[in-house]
Design a protein around this motif. Structure first.
Motif, mmCIF file in Angstrom:
data_model
loop_
_atom_site.group_PDB
_atom_site.id
_atom_site.type_symbol
_atom_site.label_atom_id
_atom_site.label_comp_id
_atom_site.label_asym_id
_atom_site.label_seq_id
_atom_site.Cartn_x
_atom_site.Cartn_y
_atom_site.Cartn_z
ATOM 1 N N ASP A 87 -8.147 8.182 5.060
ATOM 2 C CA ASP A 87 -8.274 9.211 4.014
ATOM 3 C C ASP A 87 -9.189 8.750 2.890
ATOM 4 N N ASP A 88 -9.055 7.503 2.491
ATOM 5 C CA ASP A 88 -9.864 6.986 1.383
ATOM 6 C C ASP A 88 -11.350 6.999 1.735
ATOM 7 N N ILE A 89 -11.671 6.640 2.970
ATOM 8 C CA ILE A 89 -13.078 6.680 3.390
ATOM 9 C C ILE A 89 -13.581 8.118 3.374
ATOM 10 N N SER A 90 -12.793 9.025 3.914
ATOM 11 C CA SER A 90 -13.191 10.429 3.981
ATOM 12 C C SER A 90 -13.399 11.035 2.603
ATOM 13 N N ASP A 91 -12.567 10.632 1.637
ATOM 14 C CA ASP A 91 -12.582 11.261 0.303
ATOM 15 C C ASP A 91 -13.402 10.493 -0.729
ATOM 16 N N ASP A 92 -14.094 9.436 -0.322
ATOM 17 C CA ASP A 92 -14.838 8.612 -1.272
ATOM 18 C C ASP A 92 -16.100 9.344 -1.740
ATOM 19 N N ARG A 110 -20.508 8.267 4.337
ATOM 20 C CA ARG A 110 -19.080 8.174 4.661
ATOM 21 C C ARG A 110 -18.859 8.217 6.169
ATOM 22 N N GLU A 142 0.940 4.037 -2.925
ATOM 23 C CA GLU A 142 0.191 5.256 -2.643
ATOM 24 C C GLU A 142 0.990 6.379 -1.983
ATOM 25 N N ILE A 154 0.843 -1.204 0.000
ATOM 26 C CA ILE A 154 0.000 0.000 0.000
ATOM 27 C C ILE A 154 0.872 1.245 0.000
ATOM 28 N N THR A 191 -9.199 13.421 10.143
ATOM 29 C CA THR A 191 -9.780 13.041 8.861
ATOM 30 C C THR A 191 -11.277 13.309 8.833
ATOM 31 N N ARG A 238 -3.961 5.854 5.211
ATOM 32 C CA ARG A 238 -4.475 5.831 3.841
ATOM 33 C C ARG A 238 -5.940 5.388 3.818
ATOM 34 N N ARG A 239 -6.242 4.368 4.626
ATOM 35 C CA ARG A 239 -7.615 3.875 4.661
ATOM 36 C C ARG A 239 -8.556 4.945 5.211
#
Length: 314
Positions: A47-52, A60, A17, A13, A109, A44-45
């Motif tokens: 951030d990914d949830i926040s930005d999905d 979210r 990334e 990961i 986040t 990263r996980r």
């Protein structure tokens, strides 16, 4: 899954990334490199949830809450089928990283998912540009923005120095300020991208003192006005970031010798990014500003040489 396999997943990961961060990981001893990858994969996980953006903000928030509770359960039980949680548990045990720091990281986040904005020191501003009406989250002042920077970046710095190793308590304040420098650099680079997501991280107080209206900033983002409209505003934020970068110079000798090269690589890349933004006269709108890969590889090579020398004199 074994711990080694879990760390390998996290390393994958990070390699895929992490971009700027991964170059610094490469010059660390293996045990510390693995730990940094585990922390990064966790970040990263979040951030990914926040930005999905395929999910509404309310959904979210639910996904984030469920994921966070799954991590807490893994911490309580000591077992998990999630490789990131498994590796992170091991990292926290090895380097005495308290749950509170990681809770703060996730809290930072989720500030972007705050539907009311009151807890984050935000206000909501609605502007219409070219017949398009947009509602944006904007920080009122630098105090509110600093809190955001602390949670999403300084906390990362405090976790990193736990892995790097230090004995002088001054390192904690310096790591906090270094994190703020990094996040201010990110904010400058990502003005256009963030505005597209309905977020402005340049405080309203700074816009007001620079005589820039939110609408003008959006016009520059949309390439409907020239960069010079906001140039002095961005220069003000860059000057503020440079002040915080001074903390990194003081932090470097306070961490363990086997980790100093990693911090040097990270600071050199990030400060280099800020310098490139300044050299472009703050035009962060026509294209995304970045440090070329060739330059990052050169910095990493210098860092590896530094790491070897530090091990020889340890």
């Amino acid at each position: 899954m074994t711990i080694a396999e879990a760390y390998a997943v996290c390393a994958g990961i990070a390699q895929r990334e992490a971009k700027n961060f991964y170059y610094s990981f490469r010059v660390l001893p293996e045990n510390k490199r693995n730990a940094m990858c585990a922390v990064y994969a966790f970040m990263r996980r979040a951030d990914d949830i926040s930005d999905d953006e395929t999910l509404p903000v309310a959904e979210r928030r639910v996904v984030m809450a469920d994921w966070l509770e799954a991590w807490r359960a893994a911490r309580r039980s000591g077992v998990s089928d999630d490789p990131v949680f498994l590796a992170l548990n091991d990292t926290q045990r090895r380097f005495a990283i308290p749950d509170a720091l990681l809770e703060d990281l996730v809290r930072g986040t989720t500030m972007d998912l705050d539907l009311e904005g009151s807890q984050a020191g935000m206000v909501y501003v609605t502007e219409t540009v070219a017949d398009k009406t947009q509602t944006l989250q904007v920080y009122q002042d630098f105090e509110g923005l600093y809190r955001y920077c602390y949670l999403v970046a300084s906390v990362v710095g405090l976790v990193c120095i736990k892995i790097f190793g230090y004995t002088d308590p001054r390192a904690e304040d310096l790591a906090e300020k270094t994190g703020v420098a990094f996040q201010l650099t990110n904010i400058l680079r990502d003005v256009s991208e963030d505005a597209g997501r309905g977020r402005i991280y340049l405080p309203l107080q700074d816009l007001s003192s620079g005589r820039v209206e939110v609408k003008q900033l959006l016009q520059v983002v949309r390439r409907e006005a020239e960069t010079k409209v906001v140039r002095s505003l961005l220069a003000q934020e860059a000057a503020r970031a440079l002040v915080y970068y001074a903390a990194a110079e003081e932090l470097l000798p306070l961490i363990d010798k086997d980790s100093r090269a990693a911090l040097w690589v990270l600071v050199t890349i990030y400060r280099g990014l800020l310098e490139r933004i300044m050299a472009k006269n703050y035009d962060v709108f026509s294209e995304r500003v970045s440090v070329p890969t060739s330059r990052k590889l050169m910095i990493m090579a210098q860092g590896m040489g530094m790491a070897v020398r530090n091990r020889m004199v340890s």
